[in-house]
Design an enzyme around this catalytic site. Sequence first.
Site, short mmCIF file in Angstrom:
data_model
loop_
_atom_site.label_atom_id
_atom_site.label_comp_id
_atom_site.label_asym_id
_atom_site.label_seq_id
_atom_site.Cartn_x
_atom_site.Cartn_y
_atom_site.Cartn_z
N CYS A 242 3.28 -16.93 28.21
CA CYS A 242 3.88 -17.65 29.40
C CYS A 242 2.35 -18.60 30.53
CB CYS A 242 3.71 -16.03 30.70
SG CYS A 242 3.51 -16.91 32.14
N GLU B 193 -0.37 -7.84 26.08
CA GLU B 193 -1.33 -9.38 26.73
C GLU B 193 -2.56 -8.97 26.84
OE1 GLU B 193 -0.33 -10.50 31.16
OE2 GLU B 193 -2.13 -10.99 30.87
S1 SF4 Z 1 1.51 -13.92 33.95
FE1 SF4 Z 1 3.24 -12.89 33.72
S2 SF4 Z 1 4.20 -12.22 35.83
FE2 SF4 Z 1 3.07 -14.76 36.19
S3 SF4 Z 1 4.52 -15.75 35.88
FE3 SF4 Z 1 3.65 -15.24 33.79
S4 SF4 Z 1 5.37 -13.11 33.13
FE4 SF4 Z 1 5.22 -14.29 35.05
#
Ligand code: SF4
Length: 300
Positions: free
Chosen positions: A94, A124
């Site tokens: 992400c 994470e």
């Molecule tokens: S940080 Fe996590 S919750 Fe936020 S957009 Fe990215 S994957 Fe989704």
Amino acid sequence: MDIEIADGSGFCFGVRRAVNLALRAAEDHGRRTVTLGPLVHNPLVVERLEAKGIRAVEEVAGDADVVVLRAHGTPAPQEESLRRRRLEIVDATCPFVKRAQRHARALREEGYQVVILGDRAHPEVASVRSYAGDDAVVVESADDLPVALGPRVGVMAQTTQPEEAFLRLVRRLAPGAAEVRVVNTVCRSTAARRAETEKLASRVQVMIVLGGRRSHNTRELARVSRLAGVDTHHIERARELQRQWFRNVGHVGVAAGASTPDEAIEDVVRRIRSFEEPFVSDGPAFSRPGGSGTPSPPLA
Ligand code: SF4
């Protein structure tokens, strides 16, 4: 029985992007596509990717051509070692997690001791920590801080942490250090989802929180819902719902974590409806306040 879905439920931007990248990689490169660890923390999504030939593996063996890096990020040494091999890498991390990784590295390079608020066992946190230097510290709450830290501290958070917990940590750090550099890495989408869940939980009799049990953001939704004082059930799939939860209940709320597909939410609503006797409905199966939320990419 009224069934109301918390606004913003379902895939967040980062999960939608990761799923689309994985599906496209499998289409472009055939069936020897793997994800390093589960792409996201939702077993339904992982199963459906598997049905498309995209396997989740803990180690990349010789039978893979394409490796998709999970939405939660990959520890730097593991990613570097994959990049040294003759493998096609699709980075589905992400962008908000990437930003946290970049900040961790910048803080380390500028000489700060990095403190990360997060769940020590979460991938994470492992990925961000790997950029933060050997003296980085992970704490699960402000109470968890070690007695001694360096004079210059850089503080950041796992993207799914509650903002109040992050602010508490910052307040706790400030008096003891010569310098505290604060980088707010909490994801806006997580904070908004939590606020919507809290609002909905305050006006219903039962809350169903849908999403992976390993999903930190889903567990947080269940936590805020329980804190609102409402009967709350955290489930991963519709078949876990029990008829007795809805006896004499007129208003049910449903909130879903960031990696929950829309079809799973629809299954939950259908199953709750099936508990109604007699079943009479000529209106929509459920309402979504504000009508927001776009459909998740087709997986089935
Ligand atoms: S940080 Fe996590 S919750 Fe936020 S957009 Fe990215 S994957 Fe989704």
